[in-house]
Write a protein that holds these residues in place. Structure first.
Motif, PDB file in Angstrom:
ATOM      1  N   LEU A  28     -37.850 -17.668 -17.800  1.00 53.10           N
ATOM      2  CA  LEU A  28     -38.505 -16.998 -16.668  1.00 53.10           C
ATOM      3  C   LEU A  28     -37.744 -15.841 -16.388  1.00 53.10           C
ATOM      4  O   LEU A  28     -36.639 -15.969 -16.038  1.00 53.10           O
ATOM      5  N   ARG A  29     -38.142 -14.811 -16.208  1.00 50.69           N
ATOM      6  CA  ARG A  29     -37.446 -13.496 -15.789  1.00 50.69           C
ATOM      7  C   ARG A  29     -38.382 -12.821 -14.513  1.00 50.69           C
ATOM      8  O   ARG A  29     -39.526 -12.583 -14.649  1.00 50.69           O
ATOM      9  N   GLU A  30     -37.645 -12.533 -13.522  1.00 52.09           N
ATOM     10  CA  GLU A  30     -38.108 -12.397 -12.496  1.00 52.09           C
ATOM     11  C   GLU A  30     -38.521 -10.744 -12.154  1.00 52.09           C
ATOM     12  O   GLU A  30     -39.277 -10.309 -11.767  1.00 52.09           O
ATOM     13  N   CYS A  31     -37.286  -9.988 -12.526  1.00 51.50           N
ATOM     14  CA  CYS A  31     -37.129  -8.502 -12.186  1.00 51.50           C
ATOM     15  C   CYS A  31     -36.688  -7.685 -13.307  1.00 51.50           C
ATOM     16  O   CYS A  31     -35.755  -8.330 -14.067  1.00 51.50           O
ATOM     17  N   ALA A  32     -37.175  -6.459 -13.475  1.00 49.26           N
ATOM     18  CA  ALA A  32     -36.601  -5.570 -14.366  1.00 49.26           C
ATOM     19  C   ALA A  32     -36.386  -4.192 -13.976  1.00 49.26           C
ATOM     20  O   ALA A  32     -37.374  -3.738 -13.255  1.00 49.26           O
ATOM     21  N   LYS A  33     -35.361  -3.587 -14.107  1.00 43.46           N
ATOM     22  CA  LYS A  33     -35.020  -2.338 -13.855  1.00 43.46           C
ATOM     23  C   LYS A  33     -34.454  -1.300 -14.863  1.00 43.46           C
ATOM     24  O   LYS A  33     -33.829  -1.765 -15.818  1.00 43.46           O
ATOM     25  N   TRP A  34     -34.861  -0.210 -15.041  1.00 41.53           N
ATOM     26  CA  TRP A  34     -34.480   0.790 -15.929  1.00 41.53           C
ATOM     27  C   TRP A  34     -33.195   1.636 -15.565  1.00 41.53           C
ATOM     28  O   TRP A  34     -33.216   2.223 -14.645  1.00 41.53           O
ATOM     29  N   ASP A  35     -32.064   1.173 -16.442  1.00 42.56           N
ATOM     30  CA  ASP A  35     -30.979   2.141 -16.086  1.00 42.56           C
ATOM     31  C   ASP A  35     -31.003   3.248 -17.194  1.00 42.56           C
ATOM     32  O   ASP A  35     -30.104   2.987 -18.264  1.00 42.56           O
ATOM     33  N   ALA A  36     -31.249   4.462 -16.594  1.00 46.09           N
ATOM     34  CA  ALA A  36     -31.289   5.488 -17.561  1.00 46.09           C
ATOM     35  C   ALA A  36     -30.008   6.015 -18.201  1.00 46.09           C
ATOM     36  O   ALA A  36     -29.939   6.265 -19.478  1.00 46.09           O
ATOM     37  N   PRO A  37     -28.871   6.000 -17.304  1.00 45.85           N
ATOM     38  CA  PRO A  37     -27.555   6.494 -18.218  1.00 45.85           C
ATOM     39  C   PRO A  37     -27.119   5.480 -19.202  1.00 45.85           C
ATOM     40  O   PRO A  37     -26.602   5.967 -20.046  1.00 45.85           O
ATOM     41  N   GLY A  38     -27.384   4.234 -19.003  1.00 44.94           N
ATOM     42  CA  GLY A  38     -27.116   3.159 -19.991  1.00 44.94           C
ATOM     43  C   GLY A  38     -27.929   3.044 -21.036  1.00 44.94           C
ATOM     44  O   GLY A  38     -27.905   2.099 -21.961  1.00 44.94           O
ATOM     45  N   ARG A  39     -29.334   3.740 -20.888  1.00 46.84           N
ATOM     46  CA  ARG A  39     -30.326   3.435 -21.687  1.00 46.84           C
ATOM     47  C   ARG A  39     -30.587   1.814 -21.955  1.00 46.84           C
ATOM     48  O   ARG A  39     -30.643   1.247 -22.941  1.00 46.84           O
ATOM     49  N   ARG A  40     -30.881   1.144 -20.958  1.00 47.45           N
ATOM     50  CA  ARG A  40     -31.081  -0.123 -21.013  1.00 47.45           C
ATOM     51  C   ARG A  40     -31.881  -0.774 -19.816  1.00 47.45           C
ATOM     52  O   ARG A  40     -32.112  -0.049 -18.735  1.00 47.45           O
ATOM     53  N   PHE A  41     -32.572  -1.770 -20.168  1.00 43.94           N
ATOM     54  CA  PHE A  41     -33.281  -2.504 -18.967  1.00 43.94           C
ATOM     55  C   PHE A  41     -32.212  -3.507 -18.369  1.00 43.94           C
ATOM     56  O   PHE A  41     -31.496  -4.327 -19.120  1.00 43.94           O
ATOM     57  N   LEU A  42     -32.104  -3.572 -17.096  1.00 39.93           N
ATOM     58  CA  LEU A  42     -31.393  -4.886 -16.449  1.00 39.93           C
ATOM     59  C   LEU A  42     -32.506  -5.831 -15.992  1.00 39.93           C
ATOM     60  O   LEU A  42     -33.388  -5.391 -15.052  1.00 39.93           O
ATOM     61  N   VAL A  43     -32.261  -7.238 -16.100  1.00 40.81           N
ATOM     62  CA  VAL A  43     -33.273  -8.262 -15.998  1.00 40.81           C
ATOM     63  C   VAL A  43     -32.500  -9.158 -15.259  1.00 40.81           C
ATOM     64  O   VAL A  43     -31.368  -9.708 -15.493  1.00 40.81           O
ATOM     65  N   GLY A  46     -29.250  -9.969 -17.043  1.00 40.11           N
ATOM     66  CA  GLY A  46     -29.154  -9.716 -18.582  1.00 40.11           C
ATOM     67  C   GLY A  46     -29.387  -8.167 -18.666  1.00 40.11           C
ATOM     68  O   GLY A  46     -29.840  -7.618 -17.922  1.00 40.11           O
ATOM     69  N   GLN A  47     -29.044  -7.774 -19.802  1.00 39.29           N
ATOM     70  CA  GLN A  47     -29.355  -6.240 -20.190  1.00 39.29           C
ATOM     71  C   GLN A  47     -29.944  -6.192 -21.391  1.00 39.29           C
ATOM     72  O   GLN A  47     -29.809  -7.118 -22.471  1.00 39.29           O
ATOM     73  N   VAL A  48     -30.897  -5.201 -21.703  1.00 35.88           N
ATOM     74  CA  VAL A  48     -31.517  -5.159 -22.819  1.00 35.88           C
ATOM     75  C   VAL A  48     -31.340  -3.564 -23.152  1.00 35.88           C
ATOM     76  O   VAL A  48     -32.006  -2.704 -22.806  1.00 35.88           O
ATOM     77  N   LEU A  49     -30.567  -3.458 -24.288  1.00 38.15           N
ATOM     78  CA  LEU A  49     -30.239  -2.020 -24.732  1.00 38.15           C
ATOM     79  C   LEU A  49     -31.337  -1.499 -25.567  1.00 38.15           C
ATOM     80  O   LEU A  49     -32.036  -2.073 -26.381  1.00 38.15           O
ATOM     81  N   VAL A  50     -31.814  -0.369 -25.255  1.00 36.77           N
ATOM     82  CA  VAL A  50     -32.720   0.469 -26.035  1.00 36.77           C
ATOM     83  C   VAL A  50     -32.095   1.639 -27.035  1.00 36.77           C
ATOM     84  O   VAL A  50     -31.621   2.843 -26.272  1.00 36.77           O
ATOM     85  N   PRO A  51     -32.103   1.488 -28.081  1.00 41.37           N
ATOM     86  CA  PRO A  51     -31.423   2.500 -28.993  1.00 41.37           C
ATOM     87  C   PRO A  51     -32.251   3.741 -28.950  1.00 41.37           C
ATOM     88  O   PRO A  51     -33.330   3.818 -28.690  1.00 41.37           O
ATOM     89  N   ASP A  52     -31.630   4.940 -29.298  1.00 39.45           N
ATOM     90  CA  ASP A  52     -32.328   6.155 -29.228  1.00 39.45           C
ATOM     91  C   ASP A  52     -33.283   6.142 -30.167  1.00 39.45           C
ATOM     92  O   ASP A  52     -34.467   6.778 -29.906  1.00 39.45           O
ATOM     93  N   ASP A  53     -33.199   5.725 -31.413  1.00 39.77           N
ATOM     94  CA  ASP A  53     -34.418   5.876 -32.275  1.00 39.77           C
ATOM     95  C   ASP A  53     -35.594   4.643 -32.203  1.00 39.77           C
ATOM     96  O   ASP A  53     -36.258   4.507 -32.927  1.00 39.77           O
ATOM     97  N   ARG A  54     -35.075   3.580 -31.201  1.00 39.23           N
ATOM     98  CA  ARG A  54     -35.768   2.426 -31.010  1.00 39.23           C
ATOM     99  C   ARG A  54     -36.315   1.693 -32.371  1.00 39.23           C
ATOM    100  O   ARG A  54     -37.380   1.370 -32.718  1.00 39.23           O
ATOM    101  N   SER A  55     -35.115   1.530 -33.197  1.00 36.35           N
ATOM    102  CA  SER A  55     -35.102   1.126 -34.517  1.00 36.35           C
ATOM    103  C   SER A  55     -35.568  -0.272 -34.383  1.00 36.35           C
ATOM    104  O   SER A  55     -36.591  -0.752 -35.427  1.00 36.35           O
ATOM    105  N   PRO A  56     -35.199  -1.333 -33.938  1.00 36.92           N
ATOM    106  CA  PRO A  56     -35.459  -2.661 -33.669  1.00 36.92           C
ATOM    107  C   PRO A  56     -36.816  -3.072 -33.331  1.00 36.92           C
ATOM    108  O   PRO A  56     -37.181  -2.452 -32.275  1.00 36.92           O
ATOM    109  N   ALA A  57     -37.754  -3.763 -34.232  1.00 33.89           N
ATOM    110  CA  ALA A  57     -39.290  -4.179 -33.708  1.00 33.89           C
ATOM    111  C   ALA A  57     -38.912  -4.821 -32.430  1.00 33.89           C
ATOM    112  O   ALA A  57     -39.938  -4.896 -31.522  1.00 33.89           O
ATOM    113  N   VAL A  58     -38.020  -5.905 -32.337  1.00 36.51           N
ATOM    114  CA  VAL A  58     -37.867  -6.796 -30.972  1.00 36.51           C
ATOM    115  C   VAL A  58     -36.443  -6.400 -30.680  1.00 36.51           C
ATOM    116  O   VAL A  58     -35.445  -6.953 -31.573  1.00 36.51           O
TER     117      VAL A  58
END
Length: 212
Positions: free
Chosen positions: A46-61, A69-81
């Motif tokens: 169960l995940r309640e809320c998510a926010k985009w942290d632009a300087p860190g290129r990540r979602f905070l959940v 938790g954090q979900v890092l998003v690479p520049d090339d968006r290479s991983p499918a998941v």
């Protein structure tokens, strides 16, 4: 009363009625998304809320079981998941849920709303540094002190042990089964993924992603 609640006709009617929302959820999950979607694996359900942290290129959940938790998003968006990593697990707030999030970029910190979602006996606001994840402050808004919460937790555990030592009416098991069935209906996609890969799959629907 217990025999009436657990009759074969009532159970059959329950399964038939619950199949309707289950089928609707399947159709929603199988339909192609109309916006850009990012999928990620997480260790929880169960995940309640998510926010985009632009300087860190990540979602905070925020975690309903407590923590961030954090979900890092690479520049090339290479991983499918993408993968989720736990960055905050505050022992002082154990037993409480992490709900709303707010990224305070000017001060380099994350504000987290914390509350007891079951008993509604505690609420607070905590702030954590976005780079070190050290807690900057914790402001309690309502509820008993930490010592009182520990005593209350011990009392509840004692009552729970006594409850399970006694004879339990069969209607309790039927109620528990009904609640568990609806949880499976709502979160079946994550449940299947947990069985297969020991992880839960979530997704971000982020229409503005890629335009910034």
């Amino acid at each position: 009363m217990a025999v009436c609640l657990c009759s074969a006709k009532l159970i059959a009617a329950f399964f038939l009625l619950s199949a309707i929302p289950f089928a609707y959820l399947i159709s929603l999950e199988l339909s192609p998304p109309t916006t850009h979607v990012l999928h990620y694996h997480s260790s929880g359900f169960l995940r309640e809320c998510a926010k985009w942290d632009a300087p860190g290129r990540r979602f905070l959940v925020s975690f309903l079981e407590g923590g961030v938790g954090q979900v890092l998003v690479p520049d090339d968006r290479s991983p499918a998941v993408l993968e989720e990593a736990t960055v905050v697990k505050d022992a002082d707030l154990a037993g409480n849920a992490s709900l709303g999030l707010a990224v305070d970029g000017a001060r380099g910190r994350l504000l987290v709303a914390v509350a007891d979602v079951i008993g509604n006996r505690y609420s607070a606001v905590a702030a954590y540094d976005l780079s070190t994840w050290k807690r900057a402050f914790l402001t309690q808004l309502s509820g008993p002190s930490k010592r009182e919460r520990e005593r209350e937790r011990e009392r509840l555990l004692s009552e729970l042990n006594h409850f399970f030592d006694a004879d339990i009416d069969i209607s309790f098991f039927f109620f528990f089964f009904a609640v568990a069935w609806y949880v499976v209906c709502i979160y079946y996609i994550g449940l299947i993924d947990i069985i297969i890969s020991k992880k839960s799959t979530h997704r971000f629907i982020f229409p503005c992603y890629g335009k910034r």
